[in-house]
Design an enzyme around this catalytic site. Structure first.
Site, PDB file in Angstrom:
ATOM      1  N   GLU A  92      70.365  32.062  -6.439  1.00 44.58           N
ATOM      2  CA  GLU A  92      71.692  31.507  -6.193  1.00 44.58           C
ATOM      3  C   GLU A  92      72.629  31.735  -7.373  1.00 44.58           C
ATOM      4  OE1 GLU A  92      70.534  27.801  -3.253  1.00 44.58           O
ATOM      5  OE2 GLU A  92      70.352  27.478  -5.407  1.00 44.58           O
ATOM      6  N   CYS A 105      78.492  31.136 -12.386  1.00 47.20           N
ATOM      7  CA  CYS A 105      77.231  30.702 -12.981  1.00 47.20           C
ATOM      8  C   CYS A 105      76.136  31.578 -12.391  1.00 47.20           C
ATOM      9  CB  CYS A 105      77.013  29.232 -12.647  1.00 47.20           C
ATOM     10  SG  CYS A 105      75.497  28.543 -13.331  1.00 47.20           S
ATOM     11  N   CYS A 112      61.780  29.245 -12.679  1.00 48.95           N
ATOM     12  CA  CYS A 112      61.858  29.078 -14.139  1.00 48.95           C
ATOM     13  C   CYS A 112      60.519  28.609 -14.672  1.00 48.95           C
ATOM     14  CB  CYS A 112      62.953  28.056 -14.480  1.00 48.95           C
ATOM     15  SG  CYS A 112      63.258  27.868 -16.251  1.00 48.95           S
ATOM     16  N   CYS A 116      61.450  21.796 -16.903  1.00 48.37           N
ATOM     17  CA  CYS A 116      62.107  20.568 -17.349  1.00 48.37           C
ATOM     18  C   CYS A 116      62.013  19.516 -16.239  1.00 48.37           C
ATOM     19  CB  CYS A 116      63.567  20.832 -17.708  1.00 48.37           C
ATOM     20  SG  CYS A 116      63.767  21.953 -19.115  1.00 48.37           S
ATOM     21  N   CYS A 119      64.996  19.013 -13.611  1.00 43.52           N
ATOM     22  CA  CYS A 119      65.681  20.198 -13.058  1.00 43.52           C
ATOM     23  C   CYS A 119      65.000  20.687 -11.777  1.00 43.52           C
ATOM     24  CB  CYS A 119      65.685  21.317 -14.102  1.00 43.52           C
ATOM     25  SG  CYS A 119      66.440  22.847 -13.525  1.00 43.52           S
ATOM     26  N   CYS A 338      74.901  21.180 -11.800  1.00 37.16           N
ATOM     27  CA  CYS A 338      73.946  21.426 -12.880  1.00 37.16           C
ATOM     28  C   CYS A 338      72.571  20.879 -12.539  1.00 37.16           C
ATOM     29  CB  CYS A 338      74.489  20.760 -14.147  1.00 37.16           C
ATOM     30  SG  CYS A 338      73.451  21.002 -15.585  1.00 37.16           S
TER      31      CYS A 338
END
Length: 345
Positions: A92, A105, A112, A116, A119, A338
């Site tokens: 995305e 962005c 990933c 975290c 996230c 975010c």
């Protein structure tokens, strides 16, 4: 045979492609101009290439532009695009218009590795590295014009590597894209239009600082090191103290900007004690702090702090001479804000 994409290649590499097919090197320069400066999506659009050269290129190569496979528009004007990448995966990108500015962005990985706690992308796990072609395709291939009846889209003014993935965990491809964006033969952007966000992955952060002039954003989120290690496993491999020590050796007082990203959670990192820890961590380093509203993610027992707390925290930092701002939340209703990118519609 699968064709090789040309986007993501440098001018020198495009010259080498031309020469490998028996063409003069200047044909490579022409191709470079067509794909990066004129926005060509196919060889048939390259008017100053001969039919013979176009046919030779078509046998092994393609421009490599891939349209989004879907999009969603937020009530605030933010648009989230879905792009297909290798392995049948999708990533995305988020287009964020703001008056005369428009920021994209972009993602640098599918998923990933950083995991975290807060996230959504991290919860996906790591799927694959994106190639330079797949990264720059996001920049080149967002629709240049809206659908009939929609407001005109502001042309891109900025790119932030803050989408899916840790950019410095795919530094080779990210650096190549930065080079293409800033080179005179590429898009000829100022590096001040580009920001790379990172958890502080060393030694790639040093390479980014030494080899580019882009802005840098560090994901801090708490200056309590035990708290950060519990939230961000990368703290153990790349301690924030070491990251700040590295940053202290660079000059951010002029055009290049250093930002510290700080997501605020209710009852976790939103009190004066945490503000003071952050002040001590920053010391004399010239930077700004972006205070970010937490966007709730399913299955995570964290809550956003109040607006009053964010204002208090900002004011404490400002009173100590640190520029701090509360970042406007964009695209939350389409899972584009975010920490929310996880291929969920």
């Amino acid at each position: 045979m699968e064709k090789i994409p040309l986007i993501g290649l440098t001018e020198k590499e495009l010259q080498d492609v031309a020469k490998s097919l028996g063409m003069p090197a200047f044909v490579g320069r022409q191709i470079c101009q067509w794909i990066y400066q004129k926005g060509a999506t196919g060889f048939d659009e390259m008017a100053n290439l001969s039919k013979k050269n176009k046919a030779l290129l078509e046998e092994q190569y393609c421009v490599g532009r891939v349209k989004p496979s879907g999009s969603q528009k937020s009530s605030d004007g933010t648009v989230k695009y879905l792009f297909p990448v290798a392995g049948g995966r999708q990533i995305e990108s988020v287009y964020i218009p703001d008056k005369e500015r428009a920021t994209l962005c972009v993602s640098s990985q599918a998923g990933c590795k950083m995991n975290c706690y807060f996230c959504a992308t991290g919860k996906m796990g790591f799927k694959s590295q994106l190639t330079a072609a797949e990264i720059i395709n996001q920049i080149l291939s967002i629709p240049p014009a809206p659908a009939p009846g929609h407001e005109p889209m502001t042309p891109l003014t900025n790119v932030v590597f803050m989408g899916m993935g840790e950019p410095l965990d795919n530094f080779g491809a990210v650096k190549r894209v930065i080079d293409i964006l800033t080179a005179p033969w590429g898009l000829a952007w100022s590096p001040k239009r580009i920001t790379v966000s990172t958890v502080g992955k060393l030694p790639e952060l040093k390479d980014l600082l030494d080899k580019t002039q882009v802005h840098v954003a560090i994901s801090v989120h708490t200056a309590d090191m035990r708290e950060r290690a519990a939230m961000m496993p990368a703290q153990k491999a790349f301690p924030l103290q070491s990251v700040m020590q590295l940053l202290a050796g660079y000059d951010f007082s002029h055009q290049r900007r250093l930002s510290l990203e700080y997501i605020m959670w209710k009852g976790v990192n939103d009190d004066i004690a945490h503000a003071n820890m952050l002040i001590r961590l920053i010391g004399n380093i010239d930077c700004r702090v972006n205070l970010i509203r937490y966007h709730a993610i399913e299955g995570i027992d964290l809550k956003p702090c109040t607006e009053e707390r964010m204002i208090m925290f900002r004011n404490v930092l400002n009173q100590h001479g640190i520029t701090a701002t509360i970042r406007a939340s964009r695209g939350e209703d389409i899972m584009a804000a975010c920490g929310m990118l996880a291929n969920k519609k």
